[in-house]
Design an enzyme around this catalytic site. Structure first.
Site, PDB file in Angstrom:
ATOM      1  N   GLU B  60     -55.585 -26.513-105.220  1.00 58.82           N
ATOM      2  CA  GLU B  60     -55.901 -27.692-104.393  1.00 58.82           C
ATOM      3  C   GLU B  60     -56.737 -27.327-103.173  1.00 58.82           C
ATOM      4  O   GLU B  60     -57.696 -28.021-102.842  1.00 58.82           O
ATOM      5  CB  GLU B  60     -54.609 -28.401-103.957  1.00 58.82           C
ATOM      6  CG  GLU B  60     -53.956 -29.265-105.037  1.00 58.82           C
ATOM      7  CD  GLU B  60     -53.164 -28.465-106.065  1.00 58.82           C
ATOM      8  OE1 GLU B  60     -53.010 -27.237-105.872  1.00 58.82           O
ATOM      9  OE2 GLU B  60     -52.693 -29.060-107.050  1.00 58.82           O
ATOM     10  N   HIS B 129     -41.758 -34.134-104.942  1.00 57.47           N
ATOM     11  CA  HIS B 129     -42.741 -34.991-105.604  1.00 57.47           C
ATOM     12  C   HIS B 129     -42.645 -36.444-105.162  1.00 57.47           C
ATOM     13  O   HIS B 129     -43.069 -37.339-105.884  1.00 57.47           O
ATOM     14  CB  HIS B 129     -42.549 -34.938-107.128  1.00 57.47           C
ATOM     15  CG  HIS B 129     -43.019 -33.672-107.757  1.00 57.47           C
ATOM     16  ND1 HIS B 129     -42.653 -32.426-107.291  1.00 57.47           N
ATOM     17  CD2 HIS B 129     -43.832 -33.451-108.815  1.00 57.47           C
ATOM     18  CE1 HIS B 129     -43.212 -31.502-108.051  1.00 57.47           C
ATOM     19  NE2 HIS B 129     -43.937 -32.089-108.980  1.00 57.47           N
TER      20      HIS B 129
END
Ligand SMILES: Cc1ncc(C[n+]2csc(CCOP(=O)(O)OP(=O)(O)O)c2C)c(N)n1
Ligand SMILES: [Mg+2]
Lengths: 366, 327
Positions: B60, B129
């Protein structure tokens, strides 16, 4: 049950003061300089003099900047590039003018090489509206985007992916430009470097990643912050690599030109370790307890500016008087820059809100 | 009007902007050959090829930064994160670089980039998450933040985001990708960034709700209507710039407000809007502003705890009852 062990536990390797032999510790091992003469490199006498002038300008600019800092003319950080000028100079002479350069916060030399005038540079240090970044960036954020100098960046390793992105855009546009990204040995320990290397090799980005290994990350010697030879990182990514003597402008010029040609032709990244040495502290507040005076003196014997001067004189490229003329001109240029910066206005209060967004009248939350 | 799924609206926006402008490209994990982890890029590889639809490694920080550099150097990348929970690894690029490069170079360098992907909880996915990041990014100057609730908003605002010359974060939701809604079939349908919308008119209380919380507000409003309480629902759509005038106008009419926010309570949109209302409409308030947010606790896995953790219709109804003094 596991047995408890006895003995001292240590983690980070120790710094100086622990040597047995009494020999001077050396931050970096300089590889041999190139044997090529200026003619072999296609460098004219005029080019050599221009190189000399550029390096001398960087040196004097920063020496004057340091004085102004000490006089309290400006604040913030001031990281001097003194000792490393052969890298910026050799590289910019080797690249095309529209190739991209991005670097870390030790950026004054790079800016001067890429057309930031002494005036604009000094004014930026002073935080004046006439500075290259209109006083918004300061020492760490010199930039000249129109000359493809994308600036200096202050997060160690943070601009490495961005350097990859500059190369990505060049490949996307097939414009023949290549990108070069410079950072310190400390940045090699950042994940950003490793993610970028993997992607750059995978996507065949036309980029040269260059570590200016000056032996220290702030007060931590390279051998105390990173394992093995830095350049060996390239092998893990199957990336082409080289080590260059960064105290010799010919060595930098020769190799960087060769690498730039290869990148332009094959669109594949390189990782280059240029070994060098910074003469001054990390920033202005560094007591430099982590190295000895003898070590510093060892490297100063290899001073890149003196070296070029000697070459020019010994090879009869210019007379001492001609070089003195260059030096005087630079000296004046830098003194004028100090005056210019001093006399320039600070940015207007309204400018606090300018340059955040592209819109003329953007929204600001209050 | 055509009925589209949320994911189709997003894909349509990307597709139209890629067709219009060669400099627009999309990169991210699984966006190309896999056709998108949530199928928001389905078919784009076939249509635009490997140059413009690019699979990335799970890096990322690396690919977000490559996006930033490419944007600085003239392209208009869309960087997709599999979720904004993973964009945390790229926070340095979003917060320290994309949002600041223009300012610190005195305006020399623009960064026209879109970071997009699903945001917040998607059910029982555990603590790492499930976080809503819109308020966090809205904190930083230089970023625009959008978190839409319906396909129509998503299409119009994503097209605006891609055309914007500033860095924009565009947030979606795994749980809304299948949601259907009428989407304008106006050619080149654009919704300006920073404009909220009154999605239900009502006279008794204002509910401010965006993203997934909008749908909770709708359900609560239905419940309350049975009791004769009419909620006005305002969906800001854009978190920053925030359409404050729209909210204040509504408060001046209803004199009461409940803010729904899928983030934790400290320093989120609910806190911010609450502050702004007291500053701008103090004299109009008939009750303290209330909010429904996640508790100040990580997302649990166990179903019973998860249900306790996640904002519920009942919490909204209770909050409305509180501000209307009905309990
Ligand atoms: C992410 C991050 N961590 C720490 C710092 C503080 N810091 C600034 S420079 C520096 C040392 C970096 O040394 P190196 O990369 O070798 O570059 P040099 O200063 O030698 O040019 C540190 C620790 C920072 N700016 N960014
Ligand atoms: Mg260093």
């Amino acid at each position: 049950m596991a047995k408890k062990k006895s003995g001292n536990v240590e983690f980070a390797p120790r710094g100086i003061g622990d040597e047995k032999s009494g020999a001077v510790q050396k931050g970096v091992d300089l590889p041999a300089a190139t044997k090529s003469k200026h003619k072999d490199l296609g460098l004219s006498a005029a080019k050599l003099k221009a190189m000399y002038e550029q390096m001398y300008l960087q040196r004097r600019f920063e020496e004057r900047a340091m004085q102004q800092y000490q006089k309290g003319k400006f604040g913030g950080f001031l990281h001097l590039y003194i000792g490393q000028e052969a890298i910026s100079t050799g590289t910019t002479f080797a690249l095309n003018d529209d190739d991209d350069i991005i670097t870390a916060y030790r950026d004054h030399g790079w800016g001067l090489c890429r057309g930031i005038s002494a005036n604009e540079g000094m004014a930026e240090l002073f935080g004046k509206a006439t500075g290259c970044s209109r006083g918004k960036g300061g020492s760490m954020h010199f930039a000249k985007a129109e000359n493809h100098f994308w600036g200096g960046y202050g997060i160690v390793g943070g601009h490495i992916p961005i350097g990859g992105g500059l190369a990505f855009a060049n490949k996307y546009e097939q414009n023949g430009r290549i990108s070069t990204c410079f950072f310190g040995d400390g940045a090699v320990d950042q994940g950003a470097l490793h993610e970028t290397f993997n992607i750059a090799q995978l996507w065949k980005l036309p980029a040269i990643f260059v570590v200016e290994n000056n032996g220290y990350s702030m007060g931590t010697a390279a051998r105390r912050h990173t394992v093995a030879d830095i350049v060996d990182r390239a092998d893990g990514y199957g990336m082409k690599s080289a080590v260059i003597n960064g105290m010799d402008v010919f060595s930098v010029y020769e190799k960087m030109k060769e690498i730039a040609d290869d990148v332009r032709k094959n669109s594949e990244p390189w990782f280059v370790e240029i070994r060098t040495y910074r003469y001054r502290g990390h920033s202005m507040s560094d007591p430099q307890k982590y190295r000895t005076k003898e070590e510093l003196e060892e490297y100063q014997k290899n001073d890149p500016i003196e070296r070029l001067k000697t070459y020019i004189l010994e090879n009869d490229i210019a007379k001492e008087a001609a070089l003195e003329k260059i030096e005087e001109k630079v000296e004046q240029e830098v003194l004028d820059a100090v005056e210019f910066a001093d006399n320039s206005d600070f940015p207007k209060d309204e400018e606090l809100y300018e340059d955040m967004f592209v819109e003329d009248d953007p929204y600001f939350h209050t | 009007m055509a009925e589209l799924q949320f994911r189709e609206a997003i894909k349509a926006a990307i597709d139209e902007e890629m067709a219009k402008d060669e400099k627009v490209l999309i990169m991210g994990e699984e966006v190309a050959e896999y056709n998108g982890a949530y199928k928001t890029t389905e078919g784009l590889l076939d249509k635009y090829g490997y140059k413009r639809v690019i699979d990335t490694p799970i890096s990322e920080l690396g690919f977000a930064g490559i996006g930033v550099g490419a944007a600085m150097n003239g392209l208009r990348p869309i960087v997709e994160f599999m979720t904004f929970n993973f964009a945390v690894l790229a926070a340095d690029q979003i917060i320290n670089h994309a949002s600041k490069v223009k300012y610190m170079t005195g305006g020399q360098i623009d960064c026209p980039i879109v970071f997009r992907g699903p945001n917040a909880s998607a059910g029982q996915l555990g603590a790492t998450h499930s976080v809503a990041y819109d308020s966090m990014y809205a904190h930083f100057p230089g970023l625009k933040v959008i978190y839409t609730s319906e396909p129509d908003d998503a299409k119009g605002l994503l097209k605006s985001a891609i055309r914007d010359d500033n860095p924009v974060l565009f947030m979606e939701s795994e749980q809304m990708y299948g949601l259907k809604g009428e989407v304008s079939d106006e050619e080149d349908y654009i919704i300006p960034i920073g404009k909220g919308k009154i999605k239900r008119e009502g006279e008794h209380v204002t509910l401010v709700a965006h993203g997934k919380m909008y749908h909770l507000a709708v359900q609560a409003a239905k419940e309350l209507a049975k009791d004769g309480v009419e909620c006005e629902i305002i969906d800001p759509r854009t978190v920053k710039p925030l359409d404050l005038p729209l909210i204040i106008e509504s408060i001046k009419k209803t004199n009461r407000c409940v803010i729904l926010d899928e983030a934790h309570p400290f320093g989120g949109l609910a806190a911010e809007v609450g502050f702004l209302i007291q500053r701008e409409a103090f004299d109009y308030l008939d009750a303290p502003v209330q909010r429904v947010t996640l508790p100040d606790v990580c997302a649990p896995f166990a179903k019973n705890l998860f249900d306790l953790w996640y904002p519920s219709v009942k919490q909204v109804v209770d909050a409305v009852n509180q501000v209307t003094y009905r309990n």
